[in-house]
Scaffold this motif. Structure first.
Motif, PDB file in Angstrom:
ATOM      1  N   UNK A 107       0.829  -1.205   0.000  1.00 44.18           N
ATOM      2  CA  UNK A 107       0.000   0.000   0.000  1.00 44.18           C
ATOM      3  C   UNK A 107       0.869   1.262   0.000  1.00 44.18           C
ATOM      4  N   UNK A 108       2.009   1.197   0.674  1.00 47.47           N
ATOM      5  CA  UNK A 108       2.900   2.364   0.727  1.00 47.47           C
ATOM      6  C   UNK A 108       3.512   2.687  -0.632  1.00 47.47           C
ATOM      7  N   UNK A 109       3.725   1.662  -1.461  1.00 49.94           N
ATOM      8  CA  UNK A 109       4.306   1.925  -2.784  1.00 49.94           C
ATOM      9  C   UNK A 109       3.259   2.421  -3.770  1.00 49.94           C
ATOM     10  N   UNK A 110       2.008   2.491  -3.336  1.00 54.29           N
ATOM     11  CA  UNK A 110       0.984   3.132  -4.162  1.00 54.29           C
ATOM     12  C   UNK A 110      -0.054   2.232  -4.791  1.00 54.29           C
ATOM     13  N   UNK A 111      -0.170   0.992  -4.364  1.00 52.76           N
ATOM     14  CA  UNK A 111      -1.216   0.124  -4.919  1.00 52.76           C
ATOM     15  C   UNK A 111      -2.580   0.724  -4.608  1.00 52.76           C
ATOM     16  N   UNK A 114      -6.781  -4.171  -5.197  1.00 52.46           N
ATOM     17  CA  UNK A 114      -6.315  -5.487  -4.799  1.00 52.46           C
ATOM     18  C   UNK A 114      -5.428  -6.076  -5.890  1.00 52.46           C
ATOM     19  N   UNK A 115      -5.821  -5.918  -7.147  1.00 50.35           N
ATOM     20  CA  UNK A 115      -5.050  -6.459  -8.257  1.00 50.35           C
ATOM     21  C   UNK A 115      -3.653  -5.851  -8.311  1.00 50.35           C
ATOM     22  N   UNK A 116      -3.555  -4.533  -8.137  1.00 47.30           N
ATOM     23  CA  UNK A 116      -2.254  -3.861  -8.155  1.00 47.30           C
ATOM     24  C   UNK A 116      -1.383  -4.335  -6.997  1.00 47.30           C
ATOM     25  N   UNK A 117      -1.979  -4.460  -5.824  1.00 46.54           N
ATOM     26  CA  UNK A 117      -1.221  -4.888  -4.642  1.00 46.54           C
ATOM     27  C   UNK A 117      -0.708  -6.313  -4.820  1.00 46.54           C
ATOM     28  N   UNK A 118      -1.561  -7.209  -5.298  1.00 43.69           N
ATOM     29  CA  UNK A 118      -1.146  -8.599  -5.496  1.00 43.69           C
ATOM     30  C   UNK A 118      -0.061  -8.673  -6.570  1.00 43.69           C
ATOM     31  N   UNK A 119      -0.199  -7.922  -7.645  1.00 41.63           N
ATOM     32  CA  UNK A 119       0.814  -7.920  -8.707  1.00 41.63           C
ATOM     33  C   UNK A 119       2.149  -7.438  -8.150  1.00 41.63           C
ATOM     34  N   UNK A 120       2.136  -6.380  -7.360  1.00 42.54           N
ATOM     35  CA  UNK A 120       3.375  -5.870  -6.775  1.00 42.54           C
ATOM     36  C   UNK A 120       3.981  -6.911  -5.832  1.00 42.54           C
ATOM     37  N   UNK A 121       3.157  -7.520  -4.999  1.00 41.98           N
ATOM     38  CA  UNK A 121       3.659  -8.525  -4.055  1.00 41.98           C
ATOM     39  C   UNK A 121       4.255  -9.724  -4.790  1.00 41.98           C
ATOM     40  N   UNK A 122       3.660 -10.123  -5.886  1.00 41.74           N
ATOM     41  CA  UNK A 122       4.177 -11.273  -6.644  1.00 41.74           C
ATOM     42  C   UNK A 122       5.513 -10.963  -7.311  1.00 41.74           C
ATOM     43  N   UNK A 123       5.796  -9.701  -7.568  1.00 42.36           N
ATOM     44  CA  UNK A 123       7.078  -9.311  -8.172  1.00 42.36           C
ATOM     45  C   UNK A 123       8.207  -9.230  -7.140  1.00 42.36           C
TER      46      UNK A 123
END
Length: 136
Positions: A107-111, A114-123
């Motif tokens: 969330x701090x990186x700007x997601x 939910x889709x954006x957050x999960x995509x960022x976490x998977x990277x």
């Protein structure tokens, strides 16, 4: 037939028509409170359904009584709504099995979803493993 108005002192009477109006007003007030609660909680589907129901009921019963459209005012506390959204998103990410610090970091990186957050976490590399550029 005449009955005593609810909450009134003895000797205060009202006609059946006044009693019906008071009951209808009470139901209308209750529906407005429910609508307000749905809006405050961010439940858009319930809020839309309640608003539609209020408008339908008011236009159906109000047409014969000469009522005009109800004025509706809505205020949004954006900070509170954003905080509630972020808490819900964080809880969902944790529920999906992501570590709480990682959920906060997403969330701090700007997601923004939910889709954006999960995509960022998977990277991201697993916890405790250095980033790919540090391994080279």
């Amino acid at each position: 037939q005449v009955q005593r108005a609810p909450g009134s002192r003895p000797g205060t009477l009202q006609s059946p028509m006044e009693a019906d109006t008071r009951q209808a007003s009470g139901a209308f007030d209750w529906q407005l409170q429910e609508l307000s609660a749905a809006i405050a909680s961010g439940d858009a589907l319930t809020a839309a359904a309640l608003a539609r129901q209020l408008a339908t009921n008011r236009s159906a019963s109000g047409a014969s009584e000469g009522w005009t459209a109800a004025a509706v005012r809505c205020e949004v506390d954006r900070d509170a709504a954003t905080a509630a959204f972020r808490r819900g998103l964080q809880a969902t990410l944790i529920g999906l099995g992501h570590a709480p610090p990682r959920a906060v970091q997403a969330l701090r990186v700007g997601a923004q979803s939910l889709e954006e957050a999960v995509a960022w976490l998977e990277r991201q590399p697993p916890v405790g493993q250095p980033p790919p550029q540090a391994m080279a």
